[in-house]
Design a protein around this motif. Sequence first.
Motif, PDB file in Angstrom:
ATOM      1  N   GLY A  28      62.172  -8.459  -4.320  1.00 45.47           N
ATOM      2  CA  GLY A  28      60.721  -8.382  -4.236  1.00 45.47           C
ATOM      3  C   GLY A  28      60.006  -9.136  -5.336  1.00 45.47           C
ATOM      4  O   GLY A  28      60.609  -9.634  -6.294  1.00 45.47           O
ATOM      5  N   VAL A  29      58.701  -9.210  -5.173  1.00 48.42           N
ATOM      6  CA  VAL A  29      57.852  -9.980  -6.087  1.00 48.42           C
ATOM      7  C   VAL A  29      57.904  -9.426  -7.510  1.00 48.42           C
ATOM      8  O   VAL A  29      57.987 -10.191  -8.473  1.00 48.42           O
ATOM      9  CB  VAL A  29      56.395 -10.017  -5.579  1.00 48.42           C
ATOM     10  CG1 VAL A  29      55.485 -10.721  -6.567  1.00 48.42           C
ATOM     11  CG2 VAL A  29      56.331 -10.691  -4.222  1.00 48.42           C
ATOM     12  N   GLY A  30      57.880  -8.114  -7.654  1.00 46.77           N
ATOM     13  CA  GLY A  30      57.934  -7.512  -8.998  1.00 46.77           C
ATOM     14  C   GLY A  30      59.183  -7.928  -9.742  1.00 46.77           C
ATOM     15  O   GLY A  30      59.139  -8.273 -10.927  1.00 46.77           O
ATOM     16  N   ALA A  31      60.307  -7.910  -9.047  1.00 50.40           N
ATOM     17  CA  ALA A  31      61.568  -8.341  -9.663  1.00 50.40           C
ATOM     18  C   ALA A  31      61.526  -9.825  -9.973  1.00 50.40           C
ATOM     19  O   ALA A  31      62.073 -10.277 -10.991  1.00 50.40           O
ATOM     20  CB  ALA A  31      62.739  -8.021  -8.746  1.00 50.40           C
ATOM     21  N   GLY A  32      60.866 -10.617  -9.127  1.00 50.80           N
ATOM     22  CA  GLY A  32      60.722 -12.041  -9.384  1.00 50.80           C
ATOM     23  C   GLY A  32      59.930 -12.307 -10.652  1.00 50.80           C
ATOM     24  O   GLY A  32      60.279 -13.181 -11.445  1.00 50.80           O
ATOM     25  N   VAL A  33      58.867 -11.538 -10.848  1.00 53.67           N
ATOM     26  CA  VAL A  33      58.064 -11.674 -12.067  1.00 53.67           C
ATOM     27  C   VAL A  33      58.900 -11.292 -13.290  1.00 53.67           C
ATOM     28  O   VAL A  33      58.896 -11.999 -14.303  1.00 53.67           O
ATOM     29  CB  VAL A  33      56.787 -10.813 -11.975  1.00 53.67           C
ATOM     30  CG1 VAL A  33      56.061 -10.756 -13.307  1.00 53.67           C
ATOM     31  CG2 VAL A  33      55.868 -11.343 -10.887  1.00 53.67           C
ATOM     32  N   ARG A  34      59.635 -10.183 -13.196  1.00 57.31           N
ATOM     33  CA  ARG A  34      60.481  -9.775 -14.318  1.00 57.31           C
ATOM     34  C   ARG A  34      61.543 -10.829 -14.622  1.00 57.31           C
ATOM     35  O   ARG A  34      61.806 -11.149 -15.789  1.00 57.31           O
ATOM     36  CB  ARG A  34      61.118  -8.410 -14.052  1.00 57.31           C
ATOM     37  CG  ARG A  34      60.111  -7.260 -14.148  1.00 57.31           C
ATOM     38  CD  ARG A  34      60.763  -5.897 -14.067  1.00 57.31           C
ATOM     39  NE  ARG A  34      61.392  -5.635 -12.782  1.00 57.31           N
ATOM     40  CZ  ARG A  34      60.745  -5.222 -11.693  1.00 57.31           C
ATOM     41  NH1 ARG A  34      59.434  -5.026 -11.732  1.00 57.31           N
ATOM     42  NH2 ARG A  34      61.398  -4.996 -10.567  1.00 57.31           N
ATOM     43  N   ALA A  35      62.153 -11.402 -13.575  1.00 62.51           N
ATOM     44  CA  ALA A  35      63.166 -12.446 -13.775  1.00 62.51           C
ATOM     45  C   ALA A  35      62.555 -13.662 -14.473  1.00 62.51           C
ATOM     46  O   ALA A  35      63.178 -14.253 -15.357  1.00 62.51           O
ATOM     47  CB  ALA A  35      63.782 -12.846 -12.434  1.00 62.51           C
ATOM     48  N   MET A  36      61.353 -14.040 -14.091  1.00 56.86           N
ATOM     49  CA  MET A  36      60.691 -15.185 -14.720  1.00 56.86           C
ATOM     50  C   MET A  36      60.407 -14.897 -16.191  1.00 56.86           C
ATOM     51  O   MET A  36      60.620 -15.755 -17.051  1.00 56.86           O
ATOM     52  CB  MET A  36      59.391 -15.506 -13.984  1.00 56.86           C
ATOM     53  CG  MET A  36      58.701 -16.739 -14.506  1.00 56.86           C
ATOM     54  SD  MET A  36      59.656 -18.255 -14.294  1.00 56.86           S
ATOM     55  CE  MET A  36      59.728 -18.363 -12.532  1.00 56.86           C
ATOM     56  N   ARG A  37      59.966 -13.682 -16.488  1.00 55.23           N
ATOM     57  CA  ARG A  37      59.715 -13.320 -17.890  1.00 55.23           C
ATOM     58  C   ARG A  37      61.013 -13.324 -18.690  1.00 55.23           C
ATOM     59  O   ARG A  37      61.039 -13.740 -19.851  1.00 55.23           O
ATOM     60  CB  ARG A  37      59.042 -11.947 -17.965  1.00 55.23           C
ATOM     61  CG  ARG A  37      57.614 -11.969 -17.492  1.00 55.23           C
ATOM     62  CD  ARG A  37      57.002 -10.594 -17.533  1.00 55.23           C
ATOM     63  NE  ARG A  37      55.608 -10.649 -17.131  1.00 55.23           N
ATOM     64  CZ  ARG A  37      54.915  -9.607 -16.725  1.00 55.23           C
ATOM     65  NH1 ARG A  37      55.481  -8.406 -16.665  1.00 55.23           N
ATOM     66  NH2 ARG A  37      53.657  -9.747 -16.372  1.00 55.23           N
ATOM     67  N   GLN A  38      62.087 -12.843 -18.066  1.00 59.15           N
ATOM     68  CA  GLN A  38      63.384 -12.824 -18.745  1.00 59.15           C
ATOM     69  C   GLN A  38      63.865 -14.246 -19.019  1.00 59.15           C
ATOM     70  O   GLN A  38      64.398 -14.534 -20.095  1.00 59.15           O
ATOM     71  CB  GLN A  38      64.404 -12.043 -17.896  1.00 59.15           C
ATOM     72  CG  GLN A  38      64.070 -10.570 -17.798  1.00 59.15           C
ATOM     73  CD  GLN A  38      64.720  -9.872 -16.620  1.00 59.15           C
ATOM     74  OE1 GLN A  38      65.314 -10.479 -15.737  1.00 59.15           O
ATOM     75  NE2 GLN A  38      64.593  -8.540 -16.596  1.00 59.15           N
ATOM     76  N   ALA A  39      63.665 -15.156 -18.067  1.00 60.90           N
ATOM     77  CA  ALA A  39      64.056 -16.554 -18.260  1.00 60.90           C
ATOM     78  C   ALA A  39      63.210 -17.202 -19.357  1.00 60.90           C
ATOM     79  O   ALA A  39      63.737 -17.972 -20.181  1.00 60.90           O
ATOM     80  CB  ALA A  39      63.913 -17.320 -16.948  1.00 60.90           C
ATOM     81  N   ALA A  40      61.920 -16.894 -19.387  1.00 62.37           N
ATOM     82  CA  ALA A  40      61.045 -17.453 -20.428  1.00 62.37           C
ATOM     83  C   ALA A  40      61.464 -16.953 -21.802  1.00 62.37           C
ATOM     84  O   ALA A  40      61.496 -17.723 -22.775  1.00 62.37           O
ATOM     85  CB  ALA A  40      59.592 -17.086 -20.143  1.00 62.37           C
ATOM     86  N   LYS A  41      61.823 -15.685 -21.895  1.00 66.37           N
ATOM     87  CA  LYS A  41      62.278 -15.133 -23.175  1.00 66.37           C
ATOM     88  C   LYS A  41      63.559 -15.822 -23.622  1.00 66.37           C
ATOM     89  O   LYS A  41      63.720 -16.150 -24.801  1.00 66.37           O
ATOM     90  CB  LYS A  41      62.474 -13.633 -23.087  1.00 66.37           C
ATOM     91  CG  LYS A  41      62.891 -13.016 -24.418  1.00 66.37           C
ATOM     92  CD  LYS A  41      62.811 -11.526 -24.398  1.00 66.37           C
ATOM     93  CE  LYS A  41      63.228 -10.838 -25.677  1.00 66.37           C
ATOM     94  NZ  LYS A  41      63.523 -11.603 -26.834  1.00 66.37           N
TER      95      LYS A  41
END
Length: 78
Positions: A28-41
């Motif tokens: 889902g979208v929420g997990a996609g946002v979290r994954a993007m934040r994790q990649a940015a970190k």
Amino acid sequence: MSQSSRLQMGNDDFIFCAGGGLLSHPDGVGAGVRAMRQAAKAARDGDSLSEKAADAPELARAIAHFLPGKVDPAALLR
């Protein structure tokens, strides 16, 4: 560990063109946002995606989903 984005670029600014990646995350979208934040970190900290994915289940799932057959999902999670 690679150099952090601050060392490579002189700042922590990122541009993401990832609408499809966020919307297409298998959890889902929420997990996609979290994954993007994790990649940015990971980029900011100079960690590889596989290093970060070991402690970031949303990122691990995204990598396995978008790179099928190239990544062993079990190897990404500790």
